[in-house]
Design an enzyme around this catalytic site. Structure first.
Site, PDB file in Angstrom:
ATOM      1  N   GLN B 182       0.858  -1.187   0.000  1.00  0.00           N
ATOM      2  CA  GLN B 182       0.000   0.000   0.000  1.00  0.00           C
ATOM      3  C   GLN B 182       0.891   1.232   0.000  1.00  0.00           C
ATOM      4  O   GLN B 182       1.863   1.292   0.743  1.00  0.00           O
ATOM      5  CB  GLN B 182      -0.825  -0.062   1.281  1.00  0.00           C
ATOM      6  CG  GLN B 182      -1.099   1.231   1.994  1.00  0.00           C
ATOM      7  CD  GLN B 182      -2.276   1.949   1.393  1.00  0.00           C
ATOM      8  OE1 GLN B 182      -3.191   1.315   0.884  1.00  0.00           O
ATOM      9  NE2 GLN B 182      -2.247   3.265   1.434  1.00  0.00           N
ATOM     10  N   ARG B 184       1.081   5.769  -0.654  1.00  0.00           N
ATOM     11  CA  ARG B 184       0.518   7.079  -1.019  1.00  0.00           C
ATOM     12  C   ARG B 184       1.651   8.080  -1.204  1.00  0.00           C
ATOM     13  O   ARG B 184       1.479   9.274  -1.066  1.00  0.00           O
ATOM     14  CB  ARG B 184      -0.472   7.549   0.053  1.00  0.00           C
ATOM     15  CG  ARG B 184       0.072   7.527   1.450  1.00  0.00           C
ATOM     16  CD  ARG B 184      -0.960   7.994   2.467  1.00  0.00           C
ATOM     17  NE  ARG B 184      -0.664   7.482   3.788  1.00  0.00           N
ATOM     18  CZ  ARG B 184      -0.620   8.221   4.879  1.00  0.00           C
ATOM     19  NH1 ARG B 184      -0.837   9.501   4.825  1.00  0.00           N
ATOM     20  NH2 ARG B 184      -0.365   7.667   6.051  1.00  0.00           N
ATOM     21  N   ASN B 185       2.847   7.550  -1.493  1.00  0.00           N
ATOM     22  CA  ASN B 185       4.030   8.393  -1.686  1.00  0.00           C
ATOM     23  C   ASN B 185       4.890   7.851  -2.824  1.00  0.00           C
ATOM     24  O   ASN B 185       4.875   6.645  -3.083  1.00  0.00           O
ATOM     25  CB  ASN B 185       4.889   8.386  -0.415  1.00  0.00           C
ATOM     26  CG  ASN B 185       4.308   9.274   0.647  1.00  0.00           C
ATOM     27  OD1 ASN B 185       4.079  10.461   0.425  1.00  0.00           O
ATOM     28  ND2 ASN B 185       4.030   8.708   1.805  1.00  0.00           N
ATOM     29  N   GLY B 276       4.119  -1.401   7.587  1.00  0.00           N
ATOM     30  CA  GLY B 276       5.304  -0.728   8.136  1.00  0.00           C
ATOM     31  C   GLY B 276       4.986   0.037   9.399  1.00  0.00           C
ATOM     32  O   GLY B 276       3.940  -0.148  10.018  1.00  0.00           O
ATOM     33  N   ARG B 277       5.886   0.925   9.729  1.00  0.00           N
ATOM     34  CA  ARG B 277       5.701   1.762  10.924  1.00  0.00           C
ATOM     35  C   ARG B 277       4.613   2.794  10.639  1.00  0.00           C
ATOM     36  O   ARG B 277       4.583   3.398   9.585  1.00  0.00           O
ATOM     37  CB  ARG B 277       7.037   2.456  11.212  1.00  0.00           C
ATOM     38  CG  ARG B 277       7.082   3.261  12.456  1.00  0.00           C
ATOM     39  CD  ARG B 277       8.435   3.944  12.585  1.00  0.00           C
ATOM     40  NE  ARG B 277       8.480   4.769  13.788  1.00  0.00           N
ATOM     41  CZ  ARG B 277       7.974   5.995  13.863  1.00  0.00           C
ATOM     42  NH1 ARG B 277       7.373   6.527  12.817  1.00  0.00           N
ATOM     43  NH2 ARG B 277       8.049   6.680  14.983  1.00  0.00           N
ATOM     44  N   HIS B 279       1.505   2.672   9.819  1.00  0.00           N
ATOM     45  CA  HIS B 279       0.746   2.435   8.592  1.00  0.00           C
ATOM     46  C   HIS B 279      -0.592   3.186   8.671  1.00  0.00           C
ATOM     47  O   HIS B 279      -1.335   3.055   9.629  1.00  0.00           O
ATOM     48  CB  HIS B 279       0.504   0.928   8.435  1.00  0.00           C
ATOM     49  CG  HIS B 279      -0.168   0.546   7.158  1.00  0.00           C
ATOM     50  ND1 HIS B 279       0.508  -0.030   6.110  1.00  0.00           N
ATOM     51  CD2 HIS B 279      -1.443   0.664   6.754  1.00  0.00           C
ATOM     52  CE1 HIS B 279      -0.335  -0.259   5.122  1.00  0.00           C
ATOM     53  NE2 HIS B 279      -1.537   0.158   5.488  1.00  0.00           N
ATOM     54  N   ALA B 280      -0.885   3.961   7.616  1.00  0.00           N
ATOM     55  CA  ALA B 280      -2.153   4.714   7.497  1.00  0.00           C
ATOM     56  C   ALA B 280      -2.376   5.692   8.656  1.00  0.00           C
ATOM     57  O   ALA B 280      -3.502   6.098   8.917  1.00  0.00           O
ATOM     58  CB  ALA B 280      -3.351   3.772   7.365  1.00  0.00           C
TER      59      ALA B 280
END
Lengths: 82, 374
Positions: B182, B184-185, B276-277, B279-280
């Site tokens: 996932q 967004r970057n 990851g760290r 997340h969202a």
């Protein structure tokens, strides 16, 4: 916080399942100092795991041959498949 | 597999009767939700939540069929509009181009926005973008099954794959295990590291950027996609990596959204998902590893999370590392700080090669403004 607990109590729907008392005691021992707050929550967790595993095994091809051909054609057109 | 596209005869009936039925014009986020329901991205949902599913989702993180579900999928309307809609009505859902779907209204009900925000986001502070969004919603919800009449013509068509398409694609590629990522970057070296580490243990990677409304200052969707195209062209094996988008407005619900992201990727056919760290997450609303811990509550998700700690580039190790793998001190570390990368990009300076691939960095700084500005 009290309101949150009331909400939870109201919304939970339960039914009763019987298990042998010695097993119940063993589970009680097992869940001490774990995140499980009751034998019921532990049994629910284990059953969900087992049921989900069974569902995964039962999963068949969820699409027809016709669908598969149509999809492959689009994937080829978009460059995902050769 | 869920497919709620109407058959030709039913579609014809709806088109014929549409003018006589109550109509609702949907916001873009709801258009996304309708299509995600109809195409199986939100499987097993077949429509917008009724009250029972909403309350179970909030309190139990499950649907009424006991399936794990953590983010409410709700259709809101104003109180005034709700007077024209009755339970059992068929209603027409529009996007800006016309008829999108039909919905059989199962239930019309009120809800408590404070409670929804508190349960989903863990806060009612309107500084939280997800909470702020909740308080802009209409006061009445309608739940019920939908039937898709016309699909929306989308930007980025080549990256707009449905679950049936990704599943067949993975099968054709011979991938038995697929890890979803996932994003967004645009990708930095740390992202590439986690993706390739996970790929070491699976047959393929499914890069799945979220396309939709974002916060001001987030990277633009076209920049994210172009930067991944560049990365994949130069640094990934074509037969091991696939990119397709998820049309969805981020809720920034941290741990709950991590579970939701996992369910969606399972529907696309992934066997694993990278978490990851933070997340969202957004701001400091969530513990950095809450989005990993929450997976313990769900033994029945049907997708395995692969957890990553925070990572950095270590000059002495000569590569990406984390606290478990690197014995050197912080002075040897270069962090993949998002704000640092943004600052360099705003100043039109290339981030160092330890942080970002030069091909990706050049592409981004060529953009006059690569960020969402309104």
């Amino acid at each position: 916080m009290a309101e949150k607990k009331d909400d939870e109590k109201q919304r939970k729907k339960f039914t009763t399942v019987s298990i042998p008392t010695p097993l119940f005691r063993k589970v009680e021992e097992r869940i001490k100092d774990t995140g499980f707050t009751s034998v019921s929550s532990y049994v629910t967790y284990v059953l969900r795991e087992i049921v989900a595993e069974g569902e995964k095994e039962e999963e068949e091809h969820p699409f027809s041959e016709e669908d598969e051909e149509r999809v492959k054609e689009r994937l080829r057109r978009l460059g995902y498949l050769e | 597999m869920i497919n709620l596209s109407l058959k030709a005869s039913e579609k014809e009936r709806i088109i014929d009767q549409a003018k006589e039925l109550p109509q609702i014009e949907l916001r873009s986020d709801l258009v996304n939700d309708v299509e995600n329901i109809a195409n199986g991205v939100f499987s097993p949902l077949e429509g917008f939540f009724n009250n029972e599913d909403l309350e179970l989702c909030l309190f139990e993180k499950r649907l009424s069929n006991d399936f794990p579900w953590t983010i409410p999928i709700i259709l809101d309307i104003s109180e005034e509009r709700s007077k024209e809609i009755q339970e059992d009505d068929e209603i027409i859902l529009h996007n800006k181009n016309g008829l999108l779907a039909v919905m059989k209204v199962d239930e019309k009900y009120k809800y408590d926005k404070q409670k929804l925000a508190q349960y989903v986001f863990g806060t009612t502070e309107t500084n939280h973008p997800g909470v702020a969004r909740v308080f802009t919603l209409g006061d009445v919800l309608i739940g019920g099954r939908i039937g898709l009449v016309n699909e929306t013509k989308r930007q980025y068509e080549q990256y707009n794959l449905k679950p049936i398409e990704t599943r067949i694609l993975f099968k054709e590629k011979g991938w038995r295990t697929v890890v979803g990522f996932q994003t967004r970057n645009p990708p930095h070296i740390g992202h590439e590291y986690v993706q390739k580490t996970a790929l070491t243990f699976t047959d393929g990677i499914f890069i799945n950027p979220v396309i939709g409304k974002k916060k001001i200052g987030d990277f633009r969707d076209d920049v994210i996609l172009a930067s991944y195209e560049e990365l994949m062209k130069h640094y990934y094996l074509k037969e091991r990596a696939v990119m397709s988008i998820l049309n969805f407005d981020m809720r920034y619900a941290g741990p709950r959204e991590a579970i939701f992201h996992a369910i969606v990727r399972k529907n696309f056919g992934c066997s694993h998902i990278i978490i990851g760290r933070d997340h969202a997450g957004v701001g400091n609303y969530y513990d950095p590893y809450a989005a990993q811990d929450i997976f313990e509550e769900f033994p029945d998700l049907g997708i395995f999370p692969i957890f990553f700690k925070a990572f950095f580039y270590c000059k002495r190790c000569g590569g990406v590392a984390n606290e478990k793998t690197c014995p050197h001190s912080e002075t040897d570390h270069i962090s993949f700080s998002g704000s640092k990368i943004r600052k360099l990009i705003c100043d039109k300076k290339l981030p160092p090669e330890e942080i970002m691939r030069p091909e990706v960095a050049k592409l981004i700084i060529c953009e006059e403004n690569p960020f969402v500005s309104e």
